[in-house]
Design a protein around this motif. Structure first.
Motif, PDB file in Angstrom:
ATOM      1  N   LEU A 127       0.823  -1.202   0.000  1.00  0.00           N
ATOM      2  CA  LEU A 127       0.000   0.000   0.000  1.00  0.00           C
ATOM      3  C   LEU A 127       0.860   1.257   0.000  1.00  0.00           C
ATOM      4  N   GLN A 128       1.956   1.234   0.743  1.00  0.00           N
ATOM      5  CA  GLN A 128       2.781   2.431   0.882  1.00  0.00           C
ATOM      6  C   GLN A 128       3.874   2.537  -0.182  1.00  0.00           C
ATOM      7  N   GLU A 129       4.338   1.402  -0.661  1.00  0.00           N
ATOM      8  CA  GLU A 129       5.401   1.388  -1.676  1.00  0.00           C
ATOM      9  C   GLU A 129       4.982   0.470  -2.826  1.00  0.00           C
ATOM     10  N   PRO A 130       3.890   0.824  -3.537  1.00  0.00           N
ATOM     11  CA  PRO A 130       3.369  -0.084  -4.565  1.00  0.00           C
ATOM     12  C   PRO A 130       4.346  -0.362  -5.706  1.00  0.00           C
ATOM     13  N   ALA A 131       5.332   0.522  -5.904  1.00  0.00           N
ATOM     14  CA  ALA A 131       6.298   0.293  -6.979  1.00  0.00           C
ATOM     15  C   ALA A 131       7.073  -1.003  -6.783  1.00  0.00           C
ATOM     16  N   ILE A 132       7.054  -1.533  -5.558  1.00  0.00           N
ATOM     17  CA  ILE A 132       7.746  -2.803  -5.280  1.00  0.00           C
ATOM     18  C   ILE A 132       7.128  -3.951  -6.066  1.00  0.00           C
ATOM     19  N   LEU A 133       5.892  -3.724  -6.576  1.00  0.00           N
ATOM     20  CA  LEU A 133       5.167  -4.790  -7.279  1.00  0.00           C
ATOM     21  C   LEU A 133       5.432  -4.799  -8.777  1.00  0.00           C
ATOM     22  N   GLU A 134       6.376  -4.001  -9.237  1.00  0.00           N
ATOM     23  CA  GLU A 134       6.642  -3.954 -10.677  1.00  0.00           C
ATOM     24  C   GLU A 134       7.184  -5.291 -11.177  1.00  0.00           C
ATOM     25  N   GLY A 135       6.955  -5.538 -12.468  1.00  0.00           N
ATOM     26  CA  GLY A 135       7.487  -6.735 -13.117  1.00  0.00           C
ATOM     27  C   GLY A 135       6.849  -8.017 -12.615  1.00  0.00           C
TER      28      GLY A 135
END
Length: 651
Positions: free
Chosen positions: A514-522
């Motif tokens: 929720l706070q660092e959604p960019a971690i879900l890339e790729g």
């Protein structure tokens, strides 16, 4: 005409507004970890800060009382405005021009500029009047205040000032600040004669009248000198800023305590408001030269969150005939409230200011404490108009008072007051109850449902009515925007047990995405989407994340906002909480490392679960009967173990 604000503009205002800057105007925030800020909650009293703001996701959450939301809901709740007004206020703050649906329009830049110019003129006048109260010429004004028990500190607290005698003191002051006469005419602070404009307020004690946001929009002036031929009290006339039917003196000082204590005390004058506040009744306000009416009720209901879950409105009136008439007029408006309405009248007829002078602060508090239900006051006032010593008088009194009893909203109280009325009239209870029942039927059959319907404003009791802000309204169902489709029956969710290690793991994973959604890339997105959550509340949030998709993972604020549209309504506060709780890291690098570690642990837990399933299948399998399946399961187990080891090496 005002139309619905386009949703994309609402989103744009929400995205462009720095929630920390807005909250900083109300709460002192201090750093609480990377990207998080904490302060004392403005929604409840607390000694240790539990109110957390996370600008990156554009949300706040109080871990003490549970209040949560975005920058729009924060302004709504703190300034007690509608959704529409909050969006327009924030748009003006950042200089963003809103667009409206269906050809509607909002305030244009020219209108906003004119309004601000008027507000600035009132602010300058307010400061001028206050400064004049300290001059030698204001002795009579200071004596008036001292004579009513108000010292210099009280005058400063309520911004009391003094308008000098003479015709152009304020006029010269505002001209000197660059205001033209056409502008000054619009303020209501000046009158016009054959020789031009001149000061409206001269040789008078001045009270600034402020709106709910604290901006001065007009003035009330009290006569001090015998040669003043004007009325005892003189207020600003109707202007673009000042609408007396929509103004409550003291609302800027009382609004927070009204909302917190769920109580509104309505008194009759400026000095009564001062006396109440100084005596500890900090929920007191007064109307400004008009009766408490429909527009005032709208303000009161918004402040009280008048939804049927409690709250009270207390009217104080003088004990004379005019005061009784005012109380009965207030009773006519009672049905617009869900809150209980009361009346507090001092037996000797003293108002709160006189009562404080004569008997002290405690007497004012006691007056409010001895309030009586407004309908009881109305019934007794009705009976006083008739001669109850005669049969004809009692019958006439019953006919007039039965509809008053019939209007009592609480069906449990109504029969009790029918019995009370029977006792006051000296008539059989059955006869009075029949009269009350007949009156209730007439009210129900009256035009537009009469007083017996239409005043039940509790959304819980009116399923077809949309809930208002702060009462179950989702991010799309606030006034000023098109409502979201009505939801089906909502499931119940228990709060996850923090001692459960699996639930704790799932919570940490949701905090991270929720706070660092960019971690879900790729490829990480696919792994996360395929993960199995076992805690019902977290499972529902995980499913909402999957439904939201990857589209907004580069923008945490928009990501959380879209997720709130997908998640079941009861879980929205939990989503806000997960989105703002500080992550245990102090640098950007540490945050990224923490996020990777948490997701690695989640994926490892997922692998462990899948391995357990396949081991079960393998143990149940007859290897000799199905050697190919036996080999396939073994290969998959080996692949899973390699994935698990790879995760550990990467983390």
């Amino acid at each position: 005409m005002a139309g619905l604000i386009k949703r994309e503009d609402i989103d744009e205002v929400r995205q462009r507004t720095d929630i920390k800057e807005v909250v900083d105007g109300y709460v002192t925030l201090k750093g609480a970890g990377l990207g998080s800020f904490k302060g004392l909650c403005p929604f409840h009293d607390e000694r240790s800060p539990s109110f957390t703001v996370r600008p990156q996701v554009g949300r706040y959450h109080c871990f003490g009382c549970g209040e949560d939301g975005d920058v729009i809901s924060f302004v709504q709740k703190l300034d007690h405005t509608t959704f529409h007004e909050a969006v327009e206020k924030l748009a003006a703050r950042i200089g963003y021009e809103l667009r409206y649906e269906d050809g509607g329009s909002g305030p244009n830049r020219e209108e906003i500029g004119r309004r601000q110019r008027l507000l600035d003129a009132h602010k300058i006048a307010d400061e001028y009047f206050r400064a004049q109260l300290l001059t030698p010429g204001a002795t009579e004004g200071r004596n008036f205040l001292y004579g009513r028990g108000f010292d210099r500190a009280a005058a400063e607290q309520f911004g009391v000032g003094y308008a000098p005698q003479g015709w152009d003191s304020l006029l010269k002051h505002l001209r000197g600040r660059g205001y033209t006469d056409p502008e000054l005419k619009l303020t209501g602070m000046f009158s016009e004669g054959g020789r031009g404009i001149y000061d409206r307020f001269r040789g008078r004690l001045i009270w600034p009248i402020r709106d709910i946001a604290g901006d001065t929009i007009g003035f009330g002036a009290r006569k001090l000198y015998e040669d003043d031929q004007g009325p005892k009290y003189l207020n600003t006339p109707e202007t673009a800023l000042y609408k007396k039917s929509q103004v409550l003196y003291g609302i800027d000082l009382a609004k927070r305590n009204i909302a917190k204590e769920r109580q509104l005390v309505v008194v009759e004058g400026y000095t009564d408001v001062m006396a109440c506040h100084l005596a500890g009744v900090t929920t007191a306000v007064a109307t400004c030269g008009t009766a408490f009416g429909t527009d005032h009720i709208k303000i009161a209901r918004r402040l009280l969150s008048d939804d049927g879950s409690g709250g009270e409105v207390i009217f104080t009136f003088d004990g004379d005939a005019a005061g009784q008439k005012a109380a009965l007029r207030a009773f006519e408006e009672d049905q617009r409230f869900v809150a209980q309405t009361y009346v507090a009248v001092e037996p000797g007829g003293a108002d709160p200011c006189e009562l404080r002078q004569a008997k002290g602060d405690s007497a004012v508090r006691d007056l409010i404490g001895t309030r009586r239900p407004l309908f009881e006051f109305a019934i007794r006032a009705t009976l006083r108009r008739h001669n109850l010593d005669t049969v004809e008088g009692r019958i006439a009194a019953l006919r007039e008072s039965a509809p008053v009893v019939a209007q009592i909203r609480d069906a449990g109280i109504r029969p009790a007051y029918a019995r009370e009325l029977a006792g006051w009239l000296g008539m059989p209870v059955e006869e009075v109850s029949r009269a009350v029942g007949a009156a209730a039927k007439r009210l129900a059959q009256g035009p537009a449902g009469g007083a017996a319907q239409g005043y039940n404003q509790n959304p819980a009791q009116n399923p077809g009515r949309a809930a208002g802000p702060g009462h179950g309204a989702g991010p799309g169902s606030a006034p000023g925007v098109a409502p979201l489709p009505p939801s089906a029956t909502l499931p119940a969710f228990n709060r996850p047990d923090p001692r459960d290690p699996v639930a704790a793991m799932e919570r940490q994973a949701l905090e991270v995405v929720l706070q660092e959604p960019a971690i879900l890339e790729g490829a990480t997105w696919q792994r996360f989407a395929e993960a199995r959550f076992s805690t019902p509340a977290y499972l529902a949030i995980h499913e909402a994340i999957r439904a939201t998709g990857q589209g907004a993972i580069g923008d945490p604020a928009r990501w959380v906002e879209q997720l709130l549209q997908e998640v079941p309504e009861p879980l929205r506060p939990l989503v806000s909480e997960l989105a703002v709780v500080p992550l245990p890291a102090s640098t950007a690098e540490a945050v990224q490392r923490y996020c990777r570690d948490i997701l690695a642990r989640l994926f490892e837990l997922q692998i462990t679960r899948v391995k357990a399933d396949k081991m079960g299948q393998l143990q149940r399998l007859d290897a000799a009967a199905d050697p190919e399946e036996f080999q396939r399961l073994n290969r998959e187990l080996m692949e899973l173990e390699m994935q698990r080891r790879s995760l550990r090496m990467d983390s």
